[in-house]
Design a protein around this motif. Sequence first.
Motif, PDB file in Angstrom:
ATOM      1  N   ASP A  95      23.691   1.173 -11.427  1.00 31.55           N
ATOM      2  CA  ASP A  95      23.064   2.229 -10.631  1.00 31.55           C
ATOM      3  C   ASP A  95      21.658   2.553 -11.119  1.00 31.55           C
ATOM      4  OD1 ASP A  95      25.122   2.410  -8.927  1.00 31.55           O
ATOM      5  OD2 ASP A  95      25.890   4.345  -9.616  1.00 31.55           O
ATOM      6  N   ALA A  96      21.365   2.350 -12.399  1.00 29.69           N
ATOM      7  CA  ALA A  96      20.008   2.605 -12.883  1.00 29.69           C
ATOM      8  C   ALA A  96      19.019   1.639 -12.237  1.00 29.69           C
ATOM      9  CB  ALA A  96      19.963   2.471 -14.404  1.00 29.69           C
ATOM     10  N   TRP A  97      19.370   0.358 -12.160  1.00 26.17           N
ATOM     11  CA  TRP A  97      18.460  -0.598 -11.509  1.00 26.17           C
ATOM     12  C   TRP A  97      18.385  -0.325 -10.016  1.00 26.17           C
ATOM     13  CZ3 TRP A  97      18.273  -4.056  -7.610  1.00 26.17           C
ATOM     14  CH2 TRP A  97      17.199  -4.945  -7.609  1.00 26.17           C
ATOM     15  N   ARG A  98      19.507   0.019  -9.387  1.00 32.13           N
ATOM     16  CA  ARG A  98      19.482   0.280  -7.946  1.00 32.13           C
ATOM     17  C   ARG A  98      18.632   1.505  -7.624  1.00 32.13           C
ATOM     18  NH1 ARG A  98      25.956  -0.689  -7.542  1.00 32.13           N
ATOM     19  NH2 ARG A  98      25.892  -2.974  -7.350  1.00 32.13           N
ATOM     20  N   GLY A  99      18.742   2.535  -8.468  1.00 35.33           N
ATOM     21  CA  GLY A  99      17.900   3.710  -8.241  1.00 35.33           C
ATOM     22  C   GLY A  99      16.434   3.392  -8.413  1.00 35.33           C
ATOM     23  N   ALA A 100      16.102   2.574  -9.438  1.00 35.76           N
ATOM     24  CA  ALA A 100      14.707   2.175  -9.624  1.00 35.76           C
ATOM     25  C   ALA A 100      14.232   1.306  -8.466  1.00 35.76           C
ATOM     26  CB  ALA A 100      14.557   1.433 -10.948  1.00 35.76           C
ATOM     27  N   SER A 101      15.130   0.443  -7.938  1.00 41.03           N
ATOM     28  CA  SER A 101      14.751  -0.403  -6.809  1.00 41.03           C
ATOM     29  C   SER A 101      14.470   0.437  -5.567  1.00 41.03           C
ATOM     30  CB  SER A 101      15.874  -1.410  -6.531  1.00 41.03           C
ATOM     31  OG  SER A 101      15.600  -2.169  -5.371  1.00 41.03           O
ATOM     32  N   ALA A 102      15.294   1.426  -5.294  1.00 46.00           N
ATOM     33  CA  ALA A 102      15.062   2.291  -4.142  1.00 46.00           C
ATOM     34  C   ALA A 102      13.799   3.122  -4.330  1.00 46.00           C
ATOM     35  CB  ALA A 102      16.283   3.192  -3.936  1.00 46.00           C
ATOM     36  N   TYR A 103      13.539   3.539  -5.562  1.00 46.01           N
ATOM     37  CA  TYR A 103      12.329   4.330  -5.835  1.00 46.01           C
ATOM     38  C   TYR A 103      11.066   3.484  -5.626  1.00 46.01           C
ATOM     39  CZ  TYR A 103       9.053   7.333  -8.361  1.00 46.01           C
ATOM     40  OH  TYR A 103       7.989   8.116  -8.710  1.00 46.01           O
ATOM     41  N   ALA A 104      11.083   2.220  -6.123  1.00 45.23           N
ATOM     42  CA  ALA A 104       9.898   1.371  -5.991  1.00 45.23           C
ATOM     43  C   ALA A 104       9.661   0.927  -4.552  1.00 45.23           C
ATOM     44  CB  ALA A 104      10.036   0.145  -6.894  1.00 45.23           C
ATOM     45  N   ALA A 105      10.704   0.951  -3.710  1.00 46.27           N
ATOM     46  CA  ALA A 105      10.537   0.553  -2.314  1.00 46.27           C
ATOM     47  C   ALA A 105       9.856   1.624  -1.475  1.00 46.27           C
ATOM     48  CB  ALA A 105      11.904   0.202  -1.707  1.00 46.27           C
ATOM     49  N   ASN A 106       9.718   2.844  -1.992  1.00 36.01           N
ATOM     50  CA  ASN A 106       9.061   3.920  -1.267  1.00 36.01           C
ATOM     51  C   ASN A 106       7.555   3.647  -1.213  1.00 36.01           C
ATOM     52  OD1 ASN A 106       7.857   6.583  -0.631  1.00 36.01           O
ATOM     53  ND2 ASN A 106       9.986   7.289  -0.840  1.00 36.01           N
ATOM     54  N   TYR A 107       6.956   3.976  -0.106  1.00 30.99           N
ATOM     55  CA  TYR A 107       5.529   3.695   0.066  1.00 30.99           C
ATOM     56  C   TYR A 107       4.672   4.559  -0.864  1.00 30.99           C
ATOM     57  CZ  TYR A 107       5.246   8.000   2.830  1.00 30.99           C
ATOM     58  OH  TYR A 107       5.291   9.309   3.240  1.00 30.99           O
ATOM     59  N   GLN A 108       5.234   5.707  -1.366  1.00 29.78           N
ATOM     60  CA  GLN A 108       4.472   6.566  -2.271  1.00 29.78           C
ATOM     61  C   GLN A 108       4.562   6.092  -3.730  1.00 29.78           C
ATOM     62  OE1 GLN A 108       5.653  10.642  -1.798  1.00 29.78           O
ATOM     63  NE2 GLN A 108       5.363  10.639   0.419  1.00 29.78           N
ATOM     64  N   PHE A 109       5.259   4.976  -3.966  1.00 33.90           N
ATOM     65  CA  PHE A 109       5.403   4.494  -5.351  1.00 33.90           C
ATOM     66  C   PHE A 109       4.053   4.124  -5.967  1.00 33.90           C
ATOM     67  CE2 PHE A 109       5.740   0.590  -7.959  1.00 33.90           C
ATOM     68  CZ  PHE A 109       6.313   1.149  -9.087  1.00 33.90           C
ATOM     69  N   GLN A 110       3.123   3.621  -5.147  1.00 32.69           N
ATOM     70  CA  GLN A 110       1.829   3.202  -5.682  1.00 32.69           C
ATOM     71  C   GLN A 110       1.078   4.368  -6.313  1.00 32.69           C
ATOM     72  OE1 GLN A 110       0.952   0.127  -5.859  1.00 32.69           O
ATOM     73  NE2 GLN A 110       2.595  -0.752  -4.607  1.00 32.69           N
ATOM     74  N   GLN A 111       1.346   5.610  -5.871  1.00 32.44           N
ATOM     75  CA  GLN A 111       0.680   6.767  -6.452  1.00 32.44           C
ATOM     76  C   GLN A 111       1.206   7.094  -7.852  1.00 32.44           C
ATOM     77  OE1 GLN A 111       1.213   9.970  -3.655  1.00 32.44           O
ATOM     78  NE2 GLN A 111       0.298   8.823  -1.947  1.00 32.44           N
ATOM     79  N   GLN A 112       2.402   6.578  -8.213  1.00 29.61           N
ATOM     80  CA  GLN A 112       3.003   6.867  -9.525  1.00 29.61           C
ATOM     81  C   GLN A 112       2.664   5.795 -10.567  1.00 29.61           C
ATOM     82  OE1 GLN A 112       4.606   9.726 -10.054  1.00 29.61           O
ATOM     83  NE2 GLN A 112       4.235  10.269  -7.893  1.00 29.61           N
ATOM     84  N   THR A 113       1.983   4.746 -10.189  1.00 25.88           N
ATOM     85  CA  THR A 113       1.637   3.692 -11.139  1.00 25.88           C
ATOM     86  C   THR A 113       0.242   3.930 -11.694  1.00 25.88           C
ATOM     87  OG1 THR A 113       0.714   2.276  -9.397  1.00 25.88           O
ATOM     88  CG2 THR A 113       3.091   2.078  -9.858  1.00 25.88           C
ATOM     89  N   PHE A 114      -0.063   3.278 -12.785  1.00 28.59           N
ATOM     90  CA  PHE A 114      -1.432   3.252 -13.296  1.00 28.59           C
ATOM     91  C   PHE A 114      -1.839   1.793 -13.432  1.00 28.59           C
ATOM     92  CE2 PHE A 114       1.344   3.391 -16.936  1.00 28.59           C
ATOM     93  CZ  PHE A 114       0.827   2.443 -17.804  1.00 28.59           C
ATOM     94  N   THR A 115      -3.086   1.547 -13.079  1.00 30.40           N
ATOM     95  CA  THR A 115      -3.569   0.180 -12.984  1.00 30.40           C
ATOM     96  C   THR A 115      -4.111  -0.288 -14.315  1.00 30.40           C
ATOM     97  OG1 THR A 115      -5.770   0.893 -12.315  1.00 30.40           O
ATOM     98  CG2 THR A 115      -4.120   0.544 -10.556  1.00 30.40           C
ATOM     99  N   ARG A 116      -4.498  -1.561 -14.330  1.00 28.07           N
ATOM    100  CA  ARG A 116      -5.072  -2.138 -15.533  1.00 28.07           C
ATOM    101  C   ARG A 116      -6.433  -1.512 -15.823  1.00 28.07           C
ATOM    102  NH1 ARG A 116      -5.207  -8.396 -15.257  1.00 28.07           N
ATOM    103  NH2 ARG A 116      -6.273  -7.790 -13.346  1.00 28.07           N
ATOM    104  N   ALA A 117      -7.178  -1.182 -14.780  1.00 24.67           N
ATOM    105  CA  ALA A 117      -8.484  -0.535 -14.974  1.00 24.67           C
ATOM    106  C   ALA A 117      -8.300   0.840 -15.596  1.00 24.67           C
ATOM    107  CB  ALA A 117      -9.227  -0.442 -13.646  1.00 24.67           C
ATOM    108  N   ASP A 118      -7.296   1.601 -15.138  1.00 21.69           N
ATOM    109  CA  ASP A 118      -7.016   2.907 -15.740  1.00 21.69           C
ATOM    110  C   ASP A 118      -6.660   2.773 -17.212  1.00 21.69           C
ATOM    111  OD1 ASP A 118      -7.462   4.103 -13.295  1.00 21.69           O
ATOM    112  OD2 ASP A 118      -5.338   4.024 -12.715  1.00 21.69           O
ATOM    113  N   PHE A 119      -5.901   1.738 -17.549  1.00 26.10           N
ATOM    114  CA  PHE A 119      -5.500   1.550 -18.953  1.00 26.10           C
ATOM    115  C   PHE A 119      -6.712   1.252 -19.836  1.00 26.10           C
ATOM    116  CE2 PHE A 119      -4.122  -1.344 -22.373  1.00 26.10           C
ATOM    117  CZ  PHE A 119      -3.254  -0.498 -23.051  1.00 26.10           C
ATOM    118  N   TYR A 120      -7.615   0.387 -19.332  1.00 24.52           N
ATOM    119  CA  TYR A 120      -8.796   0.062 -20.134  1.00 24.52           C
ATOM    120  C   TYR A 120      -9.765   1.234 -20.208  1.00 24.52           C
ATOM    121  CZ  TYR A 120      -7.271  -4.794 -20.010  1.00 24.52           C
ATOM    122  OH  TYR A 120      -6.569  -5.944 -20.169  1.00 24.52           O
ATOM    123  N   GLU A 121      -9.813   2.060 -19.143  1.00 16.92           N
ATOM    124  CA  GLU A 121     -10.772   3.158 -19.100  1.00 16.92           C
ATOM    125  C   GLU A 121     -10.266   4.384 -19.866  1.00 16.92           C
ATOM    126  OE1 GLU A 121     -12.878   6.095 -15.789  1.00 16.92           O
ATOM    127  OE2 GLU A 121     -11.665   4.398 -15.155  1.00 16.92           O
TER     128      GLU A 121
END
Length: 722
Positions: free
Chosen positions: A681-707
């Motif tokens: 259920d932990a992987w399934r919950g993460a899979s359903a969470y990542a499938a949401n279109y708003q998931f991109q707002q919760q990530t940080f990019t490689r540019a953010d990490f370097y900056e």
Amino acid sequence: MPFISKIQRQTDYHLFPPSTPIVIDNGASYFRIGWAGESEPRVIFRNIVQRPRHKSTGETVTIVGDQDTSLLRYFDCTRSGPRSAFDSNVVFQFEIMEYILDFAFDRLGASGSRIDHPILITECVCNPVYSRSKMAELLFETYGVPGVAFGVDAAFSYKYNQQRGICGKDGLAICPGFNTTHVIPFVDGEPVYKGSCRTNIGGYHVTDNLKQLLSLKYPHHMARFTWEKVEDLKMEHCYIAADYALEARLFQKGGKEAEEKTRCWQLPWVPPPTEEPPSEEELARKAAIRERQGQRLREMAEAKRSSRINELENQLHGLEFLLQQINQVQEEEIPAFLSETGYVSKQEIEATLNKVSQSLRKAKGEPKAEQAENEKADSSAAEKYPLINVPDNMLTPEQVKEKKRQIFLKTTTEGRQRAKQKRVEEELEREKKNQQDEQKRLENPQLYLEQMHTKYKELYEKVEQRKRLKTNGGHTNGNSGGVGRGERLNPAHRERMRLLTTAAFDRGKGEDTFGAKDEDWQLYKLMSKDNDDDDDGPDEDEAELAHVCSRLQEIDPAFVPKPEVTTTQATTSEVPRARPLTKEDFQILFGVERFRCPEILFHPNLVGVDQAGLDEMTGVSIRRLGYKDGALEDRLTSSVFMTGGCSLFPGINERLEAGIRMLRPCGSPIKVVRAFDPVLDAWRGASAYAANYQFQQQTFTRADFYEKGEDWLRRYQLRYTL
């Protein structure tokens, strides 16, 4: 060398667009990876790495996860055991983590080293920023991922089951994992990490405890208890007892109920072949073979006997012919004649002739003639030994040597006759004594029987007393059950010790001059005298005891002799007899181990961990929230959510509910529920969470990490309600 794996490689990696996230459940026990929006992970394997060497080539091989044991026999695994990237529940070995990610992306179907998909990866509660930073650095710089998001596996499982109505928005998520156990309170659907609680007890410790208990209980089957097999036995047979003390007493008393709760694991066992009794034809055949072998041996013995008889007859004829020639030779020419034959005198030839004659009669089986010849030879000793009474000055050197040999032969013969006469006299004396004893018994049988019993008792105690003194046992002398050396020595030994002590003290404290004078050596003569009369006592007593015992057995049918305790019997134990192994010897019984091992989840002190159990952790987590709202506490305890592999133990919900009820006020609502699938259920919950279109707002990019760097990761926190 490439990876060795039986996991099938995916072929549809290129069909997913770069915007589709990859979901990774990075657990301390299993690694799961798949695509967002799917209900099942694509690849699952043990989160361990081995790097053994090939036995023939010596090349190092990387093995990720559990592999076929038939392949491992070609590798030397003694120097490289399974290694994990985790310390408790925190990733700290990123070299091993890189091997695991390489294998995971390869099995997912990625052809190159660059991953163009965003990644959602799980982590533990309150993961240290150093571990999170190193993981981000590994994903960005090694694989070139465009974006990364970190989330807690227990939170994803809680949100996944909340959407299915299993738990509420407010509740407690309890996750007994592989190495640790976490309790996370949820308020309005979001985890409150300041109220979380952790205990360093998990499924690993349960399996390890079961493995140790079974190894101690069945040490001869220790090789059977591999980690994977014990893990399977744990999930198949273990359960949580509702009352641990009551359950332990139940198994301690035994009975039908305890027998019903006992499980059995039958190991492979092949019964030994039963030997059928041989048939009559087989017995007849073996008897014929033995008869032929016996006949062959008898023929060989008869041939050897005939050859011996022929040899002795030829030797006898030769000696007789030699004596005839000597009789024809003059007296003064006899020495010259004998020098060529190897004999010294005519008497030696006659003696040799007598020996050969005796050997020939013995070979032919004529003992009576041999005995008559011996008696005749004994009567004519003077004729056999003519040189004994002759002075040495009248003999030649060869005759002097022959005289010494004749003296030795005569002395030996006379000694043998004296010993024979002594044995005859002893036999007559013994017979006379037995007749007297029988006469006494006939005169008064009852008195005679009592006297014999009394004599047997006295002799038995005397013999046993001597044996105890020899083995430093028996009477005490102020010590712990032993006797002093002076009490163990017989009178002769004590006299020797007295002479030595006296001689030592007579020397004084000056110069040691013992042995300078001849009279000093008289001490050793006194010490070496054969005055050990006491040594012959025990042998005579034992012989007398054996005679009395045999006599009592003849006249008293109810007599039972006392056991004889010898020094060897007292010091050595009886060697156990080997018995054939049966089916029961290859059975592994699970009784008290079934509930004793998982009990450490509620009482970690059973394995030496001084921390709180599952039921106490819920109270600690509620107190850490710091809310003074009783209604909120009731909402939390009315939705206690269980997830993780250890929540599959039967009876854990009831036991946890009873433990929480002991901590909460009377009448508080308490409800414990289990996840739909506590493992996935932990992987399934993460899979359903990542499938949401708003998931991109919760990530940080490689540019953010370097900056923004590592400090920005310290403040990063995923929001689970989108």
